[in-house]
Design a protein around this motif. Structure first.
Motif, PDB file in Angstrom:
ATOM      1  N   ALA B 339       0.841  -1.196   0.000  1.00 20.65           N
ATOM      2  CA  ALA B 339       0.000   0.000   0.000  1.00 20.65           C
ATOM      3  C   ALA B 339       0.881   1.254   0.000  1.00 20.65           C
ATOM      4  CB  ALA B 339      -0.922  -0.017   1.209  1.00 20.65           C
ATOM      5  N   TRP B 340       1.938   1.194   0.792  1.00 18.16           N
ATOM      6  CA  TRP B 340       2.865   2.328   0.897  1.00 18.16           C
ATOM      7  C   TRP B 340       3.545   2.577  -0.461  1.00 18.16           C
ATOM      8  CZ3 TRP B 340       3.292   5.396   5.109  1.00 18.16           C
ATOM      9  CH2 TRP B 340       4.335   6.329   5.125  1.00 18.16           C
ATOM     10  N   SER B 368      -6.899  -0.889   2.549  1.00 18.02           N
ATOM     11  CA  SER B 368      -7.226  -0.122   1.341  1.00 18.02           C
ATOM     12  C   SER B 368      -6.233   1.011   1.151  1.00 18.02           C
ATOM     13  CB  SER B 368      -8.620   0.498   1.455  1.00 18.02           C
ATOM     14  OG  SER B 368      -9.519  -0.446   1.958  1.00 18.02           O
ATOM     15  N   ASP B 369      -5.951   1.300  -0.111  1.00 20.41           N
ATOM     16  CA  ASP B 369      -5.137   2.480  -0.409  1.00 20.41           C
ATOM     17  C   ASP B 369      -5.742   3.181  -1.616  1.00 20.41           C
ATOM     18  OD1 ASP B 369      -3.794   1.772  -3.042  1.00 20.41           O
ATOM     19  OD2 ASP B 369      -3.197   0.035  -1.823  1.00 20.41           O
ATOM     20  N   ASN B 370      -5.287   4.412  -1.848  1.00 14.20           N
ATOM     21  CA  ASN B 370      -5.783   5.150  -3.007  1.00 14.20           C
ATOM     22  C   ASN B 370      -4.663   5.301  -4.044  1.00 14.20           C
ATOM     23  OD1 ASN B 370      -4.210   6.875  -1.572  1.00 14.20           O
ATOM     24  ND2 ASN B 370      -5.583   8.647  -1.746  1.00 14.20           N
ATOM     25  N   GLU B 419      -9.482  -6.231  -4.691  1.00 13.77           N
ATOM     26  CA  GLU B 419     -10.299  -5.479  -5.637  1.00 13.77           C
ATOM     27  C   GLU B 419      -9.608  -4.171  -5.932  1.00 13.77           C
ATOM     28  OE1 GLU B 419     -14.404  -4.950  -4.463  1.00 13.77           O
ATOM     29  OE2 GLU B 419     -14.561  -7.150  -4.304  1.00 13.77           O
ATOM     30  N   SER B 420      -9.764  -3.730  -7.166  1.00 11.60           N
ATOM     31  CA  SER B 420      -9.094  -2.481  -7.510  1.00 11.60           C
ATOM     32  C   SER B 420      -9.782  -1.808  -8.684  1.00 11.60           C
ATOM     33  CB  SER B 420      -7.638  -2.780  -7.881  1.00 11.60           C
ATOM     34  OG  SER B 420      -7.031  -1.606  -8.385  1.00 11.60           O
ATOM     35  N   ILE B 421      -9.702  -0.483  -8.672  1.00  8.38           N
ATOM     36  CA  ILE B 421     -10.004   0.280  -9.880  1.00  8.38           C
ATOM     37  C   ILE B 421      -8.670   0.884 -10.263  1.00  8.38           C
ATOM     38  CG2 ILE B 421     -11.285   2.216 -10.844  1.00  8.38           C
ATOM     39  CD1 ILE B 421     -13.337   1.707  -8.537  1.00  8.38           C
ATOM     40  N   GLY B 425      -6.774   2.997  -6.693  1.00 10.89           N
ATOM     41  CA  GLY B 425      -6.457   2.326  -5.443  1.00 10.89           C
ATOM     42  C   GLY B 425      -6.860   0.863  -5.428  1.00 10.89           C
ATOM     43  N   ALA B 426      -6.485   0.189  -4.364  1.00  9.83           N
ATOM     44  CA  ALA B 426      -6.760  -1.241  -4.229  1.00  9.83           C
ATOM     45  C   ALA B 426      -7.187  -1.546  -2.810  1.00  9.83           C
ATOM     46  CB  ALA B 426      -5.512  -2.051  -4.581  1.00  9.83           C
ATOM     47  N   THR B 427      -8.011  -2.603  -2.671  1.00  2.00           N
ATOM     48  CA  THR B 427      -8.406  -3.078  -1.346  1.00  2.00           C
ATOM     49  C   THR B 427      -8.128  -4.575  -1.264  1.00  2.00           C
ATOM     50  OG1 THR B 427     -10.129  -1.415  -1.130  1.00  2.00           O
ATOM     51  CG2 THR B 427     -10.333  -3.377   0.256  1.00  2.00           C
TER      52      THR B 427
END
Lengths: 143, 440
Positions: B339-340, B368-370, B419-421, B425-427
């Protein structure tokens, strides 16, 4: 009794060269004796029955050796009254907890992983060897 | 007059009534009504009544006897053709009576069976035991059971279950003998098959374990054997650059740098391969672990490691799960490092760790991250070792981190999905067992 500062027990010539180079950089390579097998190392320390054996200030011991392995060499060094107090630092490419534990249980004084980064390896070798050569004076073996 | 013994009192009364009625009908035909004649006639009448009464009684007796015979026949059939052997045995085991099934079990015609001792059909070793059984049955006058081997001499031995009850006199006992040979054989067969199955499972398990151990040893030894040459390439390229760097033309120095970088990456891959293989065999030490603590620690370390970055981090107050604290920390380390890493290009980077308890008693934790996210069509490659969804120029890594995470989660009996868009970001959602007191 012949004297040597460092006995390196290592079969891989590349590793010998790199170790020599690392010690060189730390000004520690004078008096470096290399044994290619555990048998050779034990023979050097024993002095072949007649002459007095080699008494290095420190033994750098590879674990994976042809013939008798590093752990067995260590065990025999510790079993012999003449060599019992020799400082032994194990050099190994493995760092599994089992290997490290086995080394310390058999009586190793230190454990250095052969780091793939030469600078880090050099730093670790330098620090450890300097400690055993310059800071810690090995005790005199009991008569 | 004496009433017949067979028909009961009321039946006799009925009979008499019927006899009198019949006579009255006859008398009405002969209408004589004078003194002595009348006495004689009354006497005659009385006699006739008795006779008719006796006739009727006789008919009744015959009918009863027929019924009894039919009944006896029925019970004899039942006795003889019952699928169970019945015997009456004396105290010494002498056979008083036997049904046909019993005679069949002993392999001797019934007529030749009477008077023989039941014990002689048993193997010698079982005879004393059977005698004791009979004595016990007769002395205790209660139902006793045992199992014996029947050895008819001709034909196969049978295994029989024997149930015996002492007769009220205590002189003999009634014995039911049930052939349980088939049942015992079936039981033995089931036992044998079960043992076979267990042995097979154990063998397969051992084979699997052996194969795993071999694979493990292979990975370990290959990794260690690979390390030595990689160390040589890496070490000597470094030494070469140090000792002769100033003598090398810039292009040669660049090549040397690439050699060293290649060796460094190779070394990292080998280390990851070793880590991956170790996760598979590590013993799990299951305790209740609050993931929130390690999450905050790892995020703080990451923040300290790159002081130039500003990342907003939100971690749930408490995330209790059941698992191995050490392995779960490795899992969080990899997920949070990802995520970082993938939010590096964001001006307002945000990493959130939230959690909820599922209806099935599993705790689901979202990381989750953006950041950059990934292409969902490639989600299948995400958890495969050494598969990377981004080029090394974009984001560094060996492609082992998520494979490691997946393996850790599965070893806990949990699951992970992502999951991701892409670009938003991704979760990563990790499902792990919740502590029992928390369960639904």
């Amino acid at each position: 009794m012949s004297t040597a500062s460092i006995l390196l027990v290592e079969d891989n010539p590349d590793d010998v060269l790199l170790a020599r180079r690392a010690l060189d950089r730390c000004d520690l390579s004078s008096g470096l004796v290399v044994a290619g097998t555990g048998e050779d190392a034990l023979e050097l320390l024993d002095g072949k029955g007649s002459a007095a054996g080699l008494r290095p200030a420190i033994v750098l011991l590879d674990l994976q050796l042809p013939g008798i392995d590093g752990i067995e060499v260590l065990r025999r060094i510790r079993a012999d009254a003449k060599t019992r107090t020799l400082p032994v630092v194990v050099l190994s490419s493995s760092r599994t907890p089992q290997d490290v534990t086995a080394c310390y249980e058999t009586g190793a004084n230190g454990f250095v992983q052969k780091d793939m980064d030469f600078d880090r390896f050099q730093a670790a070798m330098g620090a450890l060897t300097a400690f055993w050569l310059r800071v810690n004076v090995p005790p005199v073996p009991p008569p | 007059m004496k009433k017949g013994r067979l028909p009961s009192g009321s039946d006799a009364g009925q009979l008499r009534a019927r006899a009198e009625e019949r006579l009255r009908a006859r008398e009405e035909a002969a209408s004589l009504r004078t003194g002595e004649e009348a006495d004689a006639l009354r006497l005659l009448h009385e006699l006739q009544v008795h006779q008719v009464e006796l006739e009727l009684q006789n008919a009744e007796l015959e009918r009863t006897r027929d019924e009894l015979e039919a009944s006896l026949e029925r019970y004899t059939d039942l006795y003889d053709f019952a699928p169970v052997g019945y015997f009456t045995l004396a105290r010494d085991g002498g056979i008083y009576s036997a049904n046909l099934a019993g005679a069949d079990l002993l392999g001797v015609p019934r007529a030749r069976l009477l008077g023989r001792r039941f014990g002689t059909f048993l193997p010698p070793a079982e005879r004393a035991g059977f005698d004791a059984f009979l004595t016990r049955t007769l002395d205790d006058t209660q139902r006793e059971a045992c199992e014996v081997t029947l050895d008819p001499g001709i034909g196969a031995k049978r295994i029989a279950r024997i149930e015996a009850t002492a007769s009220p006199s205590g002189k003999d006992c009634r014995v039911a003998v049930l052939d349980v040979t088939g049942q015992r054989a079936a039981e033995a067969e089931i036992r044998r098959m079960n043992e076979g199955l267990e042995r097979m499972v154990a063998e397969r398990g051992a084979e699997l374990e052996e194969a795993n151990a071999e694979l493990e040893a292979f990975v370990q030894s290959v990794s260690h054997d690979l390390r030595a040459p990689v160390r040589a390439v890496s070490g000597f390229s470094q030494v070469l650059a140090e000792d002769f760097g100033d003598q090398l033309p810039p292009v040669a120095a660049d090549y040397l740098r690439r050699i060293h970088e290649g060796a460094r990456r190779m070394g990292a891959l080998i280390d990851d391969l070793l880590r991956l293989s170790r996760i598979g065999k590590a013993e799990l030490e299951i305790t209740t672990v609050d993931l929130a603590g390690p999450c905050r620690e790892i995020l703080a370390e990451l923040a300290a490691g790159s002081p130039d970055r500003r990342v907003e981090t939100v971690v749930a107050a408490t995330i209790p799960v059941r698992g191995d604290a050490r392995l779960l920390r490795v899992m969080l380390q990899n997920l949070l490092e990802n995520a970082w890493k993938f939010t590096a290009a964001e001006t307002a980077a945000r990493i959130e760790v939230s959690s909820r308890l599922g209806a099935d008693g599993q705790r689901e934790t979202d990381i989750s991250d953006n950041g950059a996210g990934f292409d969902m069509t490639l989600v299948g490659k995400l958890f495969v070792p050494f598969q990377r969804l981004h080029s090394a120029d974009q984001f560094a890594g060996t492609g082992v981190g998520l494979a490691l995470v997946d393996r850790i989660v599965r070893r806990h009996g949990g699951s992970i999905r992502a999951e991701s868009i892409e670009g938003s970001g991704a979760t990563f959602s990790v499902r792990l067992p919740a502590p029992r007191e928390e369960g639904p």
